[in-house]
Design an enzyme around this catalytic site. Structure first.
Site, PDB file in Angstrom:
ATOM      1  N   LYS A  10      67.377  92.674  24.230  1.00  0.00           N
ATOM      2  CA  LYS A  10      67.646  93.220  22.904  1.00  0.00           C
ATOM      3  C   LYS A  10      68.960  94.024  22.891  1.00  0.00           C
ATOM      4  O   LYS A  10      69.504  94.339  23.958  1.00  0.00           O
ATOM      5  CB  LYS A  10      66.447  94.080  22.471  1.00  0.00           C
ATOM      6  CG  LYS A  10      65.142  93.269  22.309  1.00  0.00           C
ATOM      7  CD  LYS A  10      63.988  94.174  21.865  1.00  0.00           C
ATOM      8  CE  LYS A  10      62.695  93.393  21.676  1.00  0.00           C
ATOM      9  NZ  LYS A  10      61.571  94.279  21.256  1.00  0.00           N
ATOM     10  N   ARG A  90      55.556  88.630  30.742  1.00  0.00           N
ATOM     11  CA  ARG A  90      54.982  89.782  30.015  1.00  0.00           C
ATOM     12  C   ARG A  90      54.644  90.915  30.990  1.00  0.00           C
ATOM     13  O   ARG A  90      54.811  92.086  30.674  1.00  0.00           O
ATOM     14  CB  ARG A  90      53.699  89.378  29.266  1.00  0.00           C
ATOM     15  CG  ARG A  90      53.918  88.494  28.067  1.00  0.00           C
ATOM     16  CD  ARG A  90      54.415  89.214  26.831  1.00  0.00           C
ATOM     17  NE  ARG A  90      53.475  90.103  26.207  1.00  0.00           N
ATOM     18  CZ  ARG A  90      53.637  90.627  24.993  1.00  0.00           C
ATOM     19  NH1 ARG A  90      54.718  90.322  24.275  1.00  0.00           N
ATOM     20  NH2 ARG A  90      52.768  91.448  24.490  1.00  0.00           N
ATOM     21  N   THR A  96      54.174  97.269  25.127  1.00  0.00           N
ATOM     22  CA  THR A  96      55.055  97.331  23.954  1.00  0.00           C
ATOM     23  C   THR A  96      55.664  98.725  23.768  1.00  0.00           C
ATOM     24  O   THR A  96      56.857  98.869  23.543  1.00  0.00           O
ATOM     25  CB  THR A  96      54.231  96.970  22.694  1.00  0.00           C
ATOM     26  OG1 THR A  96      53.624  95.704  22.902  1.00  0.00           O
ATOM     27  CG2 THR A  96      55.097  96.943  21.449  1.00  0.00           C
ATOM     28  N   ARG A 107      60.278  97.656  30.473  1.00  0.00           N
ATOM     29  CA  ARG A 107      60.208  98.573  29.327  1.00  0.00           C
ATOM     30  C   ARG A 107      59.948 100.008  29.776  1.00  0.00           C
ATOM     31  O   ARG A 107      60.469 100.961  29.180  1.00  0.00           O
ATOM     32  CB  ARG A 107      59.128  98.103  28.357  1.00  0.00           C
ATOM     33  CG  ARG A 107      59.546  96.855  27.578  1.00  0.00           C
ATOM     34  CD  ARG A 107      58.390  96.215  26.864  1.00  0.00           C
ATOM     35  NE  ARG A 107      58.805  95.266  25.846  1.00  0.00           N
ATOM     36  CZ  ARG A 107      57.959  94.588  25.081  1.00  0.00           C
ATOM     37  NH1 ARG A 107      56.649  94.742  25.233  1.00  0.00           N
ATOM     38  NH2 ARG A 107      58.403  93.741  24.175  1.00  0.00           N
ATOM     39  N   HIS A 124      62.236  91.360  24.775  1.00  0.00           N
ATOM     40  CA  HIS A 124      61.135  90.660  24.104  1.00  0.00           C
ATOM     41  C   HIS A 124      60.674  89.530  25.003  1.00  0.00           C
ATOM     42  O   HIS A 124      61.480  88.881  25.658  1.00  0.00           O
ATOM     43  CB  HIS A 124      61.612  90.053  22.774  1.00  0.00           C
ATOM     44  CG  HIS A 124      60.651  89.049  22.218  1.00  0.00           C
ATOM     45  ND1 HIS A 124      59.571  89.417  21.451  1.00  0.00           N
ATOM     46  CD2 HIS A 124      60.564  87.697  22.366  1.00  0.00           C
ATOM     47  CE1 HIS A 124      58.876  88.326  21.133  1.00  0.00           C
ATOM     48  NE2 HIS A 124      59.463  87.269  21.681  1.00  0.00           N
TER      49      HIS A 124
HETATM   50  P1  DAT Z   1      55.523  92.947  21.829  1.00  0.00           P
HETATM   51  O1  DAT Z   1      57.031  93.061  21.640  1.00  0.00           O
HETATM   52  O2  DAT Z   1      55.060  93.676  23.051  1.00  0.00           O
HETATM   53  O3  DAT Z   1      55.039  91.517  21.751  1.00  0.00           O
HETATM   54  P2  DAT Z   1      54.606  93.302  19.084  1.00  0.00           P
HETATM   55  O4  DAT Z   1      54.798  91.820  18.923  1.00  0.00           O
HETATM   56  O5  DAT Z   1      53.310  93.893  18.666  1.00  0.00           O
HETATM   57  O6  DAT Z   1      54.850  93.739  20.609  1.00  0.00           O
HETATM   58  O7  DAT Z   1      55.743  94.077  18.308  1.00  0.00           O
HETATM   59  C1  DAT Z   1      57.068  93.589  18.270  1.00  0.00           C
HETATM   60  C2  DAT Z   1      58.027  94.762  18.384  1.00  0.00           C
HETATM   61  O8  DAT Z   1      57.796  95.654  17.290  1.00  0.00           O
HETATM   62  C3  DAT Z   1      57.814  95.604  19.627  1.00  0.00           C
HETATM   63  O9  DAT Z   1      58.512  95.101  20.747  1.00  0.00           O
HETATM   64  C4  DAT Z   1      58.341  96.928  19.195  1.00  0.00           C
HETATM   65  C5  DAT Z   1      57.998  97.000  17.720  1.00  0.00           C
HETATM   66  N1  DAT Z   1      56.766  97.771  17.498  1.00  0.00           N
HETATM   67  C6  DAT Z   1      55.490  97.351  17.706  1.00  0.00           C
HETATM   68  N2  DAT Z   1      54.609  98.309  17.405  1.00  0.00           N
HETATM   69  C7  DAT Z   1      55.360  99.367  16.965  1.00  0.00           C
HETATM   70  C8  DAT Z   1      55.053 100.686  16.498  1.00  0.00           C
HETATM   71  N3  DAT Z   1      53.782 101.122  16.398  1.00  0.00           N
HETATM   72  N4  DAT Z   1      56.081 101.505  16.160  1.00  0.00           N
HETATM   73  C9  DAT Z   1      57.363 101.091  16.244  1.00  0.00           C
HETATM   74  N5  DAT Z   1      57.726  99.869  16.684  1.00  0.00           N
HETATM   75  C10 DAT Z   1      56.728  99.014  17.035  1.00  0.00           C
HETATM   76 MG    MG Z   2      54.976  90.142  20.180  1.00  0.00          MG
END
Ligand code: DAT
Ligand code: MG
Length: 168
Positions: A10, A90, A96, A107, A124
């Protein structure tokens, strides 16, 4: 099971010169990189990529973040391919929320939460096979991937394209 997964380094990862470190960490998986490109993310691509989160309160900030509005306007997109690719990548990425991620995960080591609440988590990785297929097809065309991972078809197009003015 042989799988493919989309990885994005990113804009925070690129801005902080973490590309080499992140690729080195990912090489622990022994997976193959079968596609890679540097992308300037349009709003359309950002919104399609994160479509499942469109009703979340943080959606607009997430879109701005992945478009590079807080860092550099670029993302490095890769496809990793090999045995259990999704789970292996992952795992190295970590949770996340960068504050909850294992500190030796990517991360956990490089992510942060901004005072505005944006999860700047550097990387990601696709979460499952359905996400991987949808995401890889968003970010790459079949000719940009060196393995035949999904069925293709050939169509005739007559569109204008930019080419080098001289040579090649
Ligand atoms: P991941 O990236 O682990 O697959 P996700 O698909 O649920 O997680 O969310 C995509 C992105 O959105 C994640 O990398 C960061 C952001 N994100 C997720 N939950 C969040 C939150 N509660 N507050 C702020 N950003 C969030
Ligand atoms: Mg995701």
């Amino acid at each position: 099971m042989i799988q493919q997964t989309l990885v994005l380094i990113k804009p925070d990862g690129l801005k902080k010169s973490l590309t080499g470190n992140i690729l080195t960490r990912l090489s622990e998986t022994k997976l193959d990189i079968v596609a890679a490109r540097i992308v300037q993310v349009s709003r359309k691509l950002a919104e399609e990529h994160y479509i499942a989160l469109k009703d979340k309160p943080f959606f607009e900030d997430l879109i701005k973040y992945i478009m590079g509005e807080y860092h550099k306007k670029k993302v490095m997109a890769l496809v990793y391919w090999g045995d259990d690719a999704i789970e292996k990548v992952r795992k190295i990425c970590g949770a996340t929320n960068p504050e909850e991620a294992d500190s030796i995960s990517i991360r956990g080591a490089y992510g942060r939460i901004t005072t505005k609440g944006v999860y700047e988590n550097a990387i990601h990785a696709s979460a499952n096979m359905a996400d991987a297929e949808r995401e890889i097809k968003l970010w790459f065309g079949p000719d940009e991937i060196i393995e035949d991972i999904y069925p293709t078809k050939t169509v005739k197009t007559a569109c204008e394209k930019r080419v080098w003015e001289k040579g090649a």
